[in-house]
Scaffold this active site. Structure first.
Site, PDB file in Angstrom:
ATOM      1  N   THR A   1       7.610 -17.173 -56.825  1.00 20.64           N
ATOM      2  CA  THR A   1       7.208 -15.796 -56.525  1.00 20.64           C
ATOM      3  C   THR A   1       5.684 -15.689 -56.615  1.00 20.64           C
ATOM      4  O   THR A   1       5.096 -16.082 -57.614  1.00 20.64           O
ATOM      5  CB  THR A   1       7.893 -14.843 -57.522  1.00 20.64           C
ATOM      6  OG1 THR A   1       9.289 -14.830 -57.205  1.00 20.64           O
ATOM      7  CG2 THR A   1       7.349 -13.430 -57.442  1.00 20.64           C
TER       8      THR A   1
ATOM      9  N   GLN B   1      14.670 -18.941 -49.789  1.00 23.52           N
ATOM     10  CA  GLN B   1      15.486 -18.529 -50.940  1.00 23.52           C
ATOM     11  C   GLN B   1      15.785 -17.039 -50.820  1.00 23.52           C
ATOM     12  O   GLN B   1      14.871 -16.205 -50.784  1.00 23.52           O
ATOM     13  CB  GLN B   1      14.789 -18.804 -52.279  1.00 23.52           C
ATOM     14  CG  GLN B   1      15.806 -18.663 -53.421  1.00 23.52           C
ATOM     15  CD  GLN B   1      15.195 -18.566 -54.800  1.00 23.52           C
ATOM     16  OE1 GLN B   1      14.312 -17.739 -55.020  1.00 23.52           O
ATOM     17  NE2 GLN B   1      15.660 -19.369 -55.734  1.00 23.52           N
TER      18      GLN B   1
ATOM     19  N   TYR C   1      19.303 -12.824 -62.045  1.00 25.27           N
ATOM     20  CA  TYR C   1      19.353 -11.849 -60.958  1.00 25.27           C
ATOM     21  C   TYR C   1      20.825 -11.553 -60.616  1.00 25.27           C
ATOM     22  O   TYR C   1      21.720 -12.018 -61.318  1.00 25.27           O
ATOM     23  CB  TYR C   1      18.501 -12.335 -59.776  1.00 25.27           C
ATOM     24  CG  TYR C   1      17.065 -12.492 -60.253  1.00 25.27           C
ATOM     25  CD1 TYR C   1      16.300 -11.369 -60.585  1.00 25.27           C
ATOM     26  CD2 TYR C   1      16.502 -13.741 -60.485  1.00 25.27           C
ATOM     27  CE1 TYR C   1      15.012 -11.489 -61.102  1.00 25.27           C
ATOM     28  CE2 TYR C   1      15.213 -13.876 -61.006  1.00 25.27           C
ATOM     29  CZ  TYR C   1      14.483 -12.740 -61.312  1.00 25.27           C
ATOM     30  OH  TYR C   1      13.229 -12.850 -61.843  1.00 25.27           O
TER      31      TYR C   1
ATOM     32  N   ARG D   1      21.005 -22.223 -56.023  1.00 27.31           N
ATOM     33  CA  ARG D   1      20.246 -22.491 -57.253  1.00 27.31           C
ATOM     34  C   ARG D   1      20.928 -21.825 -58.441  1.00 27.31           C
ATOM     35  O   ARG D   1      21.277 -20.637 -58.382  1.00 27.31           O
ATOM     36  CB  ARG D   1      18.819 -21.967 -57.122  1.00 27.31           C
ATOM     37  CG  ARG D   1      17.910 -22.511 -58.213  1.00 27.31           C
ATOM     38  CD  ARG D   1      16.444 -22.142 -58.001  1.00 27.31           C
ATOM     39  NE  ARG D   1      15.568 -23.174 -58.538  1.00 27.31           N
ATOM     40  CZ  ARG D   1      14.432 -22.935 -59.198  1.00 27.31           C
ATOM     41  NH1 ARG D   1      14.007 -21.705 -59.379  1.00 27.31           N
ATOM     42  NH2 ARG D   1      13.695 -23.941 -59.656  1.00 27.31           N
TER      43      ARG D   1
ATOM     44  N   ASN E   1      15.449 -13.317 -68.419  1.00 24.39           N
ATOM     45  CA  ASN E   1      15.990 -12.006 -68.028  1.00 24.39           C
ATOM     46  C   ASN E   1      17.217 -11.609 -68.852  1.00 24.39           C
ATOM     47  O   ASN E   1      18.143 -10.965 -68.350  1.00 24.39           O
ATOM     48  CB  ASN E   1      16.305 -11.961 -66.525  1.00 24.39           C
ATOM     49  CG  ASN E   1      15.063 -11.700 -65.680  1.00 24.39           C
ATOM     50  OD1 ASN E   1      14.153 -10.985 -66.118  1.00 24.39           O
ATOM     51  ND2 ASN E   1      15.001 -12.269 -64.491  1.00 24.39           N
TER      52      ASN E   1
ATOM     53  N   GLY F   1       7.280 -26.770 -59.461  1.00 26.16           N
ATOM     54  CA  GLY F   1       6.770 -25.420 -59.262  1.00 26.16           C
ATOM     55  C   GLY F   1       5.274 -25.365 -59.477  1.00 26.16           C
ATOM     56  O   GLY F   1       4.486 -25.515 -58.541  1.00 26.16           O
ATOM     57  N   ARG F   2       4.887 -25.202 -60.740  1.00 25.16           N
ATOM     58  CA  ARG F   2       3.459 -25.024 -61.041  1.00 25.16           C
ATOM     59  C   ARG F   2       2.581 -26.126 -60.444  1.00 25.16           C
ATOM     60  O   ARG F   2       1.522 -25.813 -59.891  1.00 25.16           O
ATOM     61  CB  ARG F   2       3.257 -24.893 -62.556  1.00 25.16           C
ATOM     62  CG  ARG F   2       3.777 -23.559 -63.063  1.00 25.16           C
ATOM     63  CD  ARG F   2       3.942 -23.523 -64.567  1.00 25.16           C
ATOM     64  NE  ARG F   2       5.163 -24.191 -64.975  1.00 25.16           N
ATOM     65  CZ  ARG F   2       5.634 -24.196 -66.231  1.00 25.16           C
ATOM     66  NH1 ARG F   2       4.974 -23.576 -67.187  1.00 25.16           N
ATOM     67  NH2 ARG F   2       6.754 -24.811 -66.522  1.00 25.16           N
TER      68      ARG F   2
HETATM   69  C1  8OZ Z   1       8.734 -15.135 -62.022  1.00 23.41           C
HETATM   70  C2  8OZ Z   1       8.286 -13.876 -61.686  1.00 23.41           C
HETATM   71  C3  8OZ Z   1       8.981 -13.122 -60.789  1.00 23.41           C
HETATM   72  C4  8OZ Z   1      10.141 -13.612 -60.226  1.00 23.41           C
HETATM   73  C5  8OZ Z   1      12.816 -16.178 -60.732  1.00 23.41           C
HETATM   74  C6  8OZ Z   1      12.113 -15.183 -58.692  1.00 23.41           C
HETATM   75  O1  8OZ Z   1      12.763 -16.146 -61.939  1.00 23.41           O
HETATM   76  C7  8OZ Z   1      11.851 -15.391 -59.948  1.00 23.41           C
HETATM   77  C8  8OZ Z   1      10.621 -14.862 -60.581  1.00 23.41           C
HETATM   78  C9  8OZ Z   1       9.902 -15.626 -61.477  1.00 23.41           C
HETATM   79  O2  8OZ Z   1      13.672 -16.842 -60.130  1.00 23.41           O
END
Ligand code: 8OZ
Length: 373
Positions: free
Chosen positions: A27, A102, A184, A231, A239, A326-327
């Protein structure tokens, strides 16, 4: 053939990769406004990171306006968005690379300021995630209590995912990755901490996995299972995710995904904390790749705190077929080439991850190009 296990070809559904260094979904919050539309700057960014025979996975992309949960993230549900993505896929294909989109619905990880008509975010159950989220204007506020989705609404969400997959193909993507990870919507259905439903989408493991599997089936029917990846983040706590079933949930979901013949499974190792650059990898965390690799016959992509050497070892040992970075891909647009030649990696700057323009996005250096004789 290369002696380096990271540089051996790999079939991923309908595409044939020439190396195993995948760009993880990231993101970056830089879509054009209004309309959450991918634009030239995004095409330049993805184009910089493309390599011949390499796979990029885009940042998480909204399947509908209701799916939206962070400012400035792109969508794939309007014709302007589809057209915007076309420039991105063209830039990647021009370099001989592949790119999957994605696709996500954030569920309760949103805020009414980002929802159509200012409505509450939706979720399996009316349970807020603990902690804070951001508003449309980047203010920090506690999570709101979401509205529990009615059973009849779930068929629409399945259809929205399938339509997003069709739209992605129209935009020139080589396939889609269904975001079933990181707390999510689809992950909220999977786990007991966020799903207290009493209909056929809650309760047993089979019921909690139903929405994800219906989404996979519907997308596969529209674009072909060999263009669909998934994924997951087994045991991940990001979260505010909790689950009572330990490995059983993941074993069931992965066994079911295997039956469907999808292109790949992409699993995030719970040892890594992608919100911190200082937290060490958690040595006590379970090893998702070792636990689940044997359950899935398609391509298995592992992500989470890899460095070139640990990636190479994981592929050599057969723990994974490919490794997502990623990073390191943020700050090294030519990451595959750097890994191939053993070049030093540029460090990333977290302060420019989210929002903004070119800085920290398209201005990271590449290795000097070899001069033609
Ligand atoms: C970090 C900030 C915002 C979204 C994820 C799409 O955790 C994200 C995300 C990561 O999969």
């Amino acid at each position: 053939m290369s002696n380096d296990p990271l540089f051996r070809p790999l079939k991923v559904g309908a595409v044939e990769l020439s190396h195993r260094i995948v760009m993880a979904p990231l993101t970056r919050m830089r879509a054009a406004q209004p309309g959450d539309i991918p634009h030239e700057l995004n095409a330049e960014y993805y184009g910089q990171r493309a390599s011949k025979g390499g796979l990029l996975i885009t940042e998480a992309t909204d399947i509908t306006a209701q799916a939206h949960g962070y400012p400035l993230v792109p969508g794939i549900y309007t014709s302007a968005q589809i057209q915007g993505w076309r420039a991105v896929t063209d830039a990647v294909h021009a370099k001989g690379g592949f790119i999957f989109n994605q696709i996500w619905h954030v569920g309760r990880i949103s805020h009414s300021s980002m929802q159509p008509d200012g409505e509450l975010p939706v979720a399996p159950s009316a349970i807020p995630a603990s902690g804070n989220h951001m508003t449309a204007s980047f203010e920090t506020v506690p999570f709101e209590t979401p509205r529990a989705l009615e059973t009849f609404e779930l068929a629409d969400i399945v259809a929205d995912f399938a339509q997003a997959a069709v739209n992605a193909c129209e935009a020139g993507f080589d396939g889609v990755e269904i975001h079933g990870a990181n707390g999510y919507l689809l992950d909220q259905f999977l786990r007991t901490g966020s799903n207290k439903r009493t209909d056929r989408y809650g309760g047993s493991i089979e019921n909690r996995a139903r929405l994800l599997l219906e989404v996979v089936d519907a997308a596969s029917k529209r674009i072909g299972a060999d263009r669909v990846g998934v994924r997951l983040s087994p045991w991940g706590g990001f979260n505010d995710m909790h689950d009572d079933d330990g490995s059983l949930l993941w074993e069931y979901v992965i066994t079911e995904l295997d039956k469907r013949g999808i292109a790949y499974l992409h699993v995030i190792e719970p040892r890594a904390d992608f919100t911190s650059d200082t937290a060490p990898l958690d040595a006590d965390a379970p090893d998702a790749a070792s636990s689940f690799r044997a359950l899935f016959r398609g391509a298995f992509i592992s992500a989470g705190g890899y460095l070139p050497d640990t990636a190479r070892a994981a592929v050599a040992e057969g723990k994974a077929d490919a490794i997502a970075f990623g990073r390191p891909f943020i700050s090294n647009p030519d990451l595959p080439e750097r890994v191939r030649v053993g070049a030093k990696l540029t460090a990333h700057d977290r302060s420019t991850f989210y929002g903004g323009g070119r800085e920290g996005y398209t201005d990271y250096p590449t290795l000097p190009q070899p001069v033609e004789a």
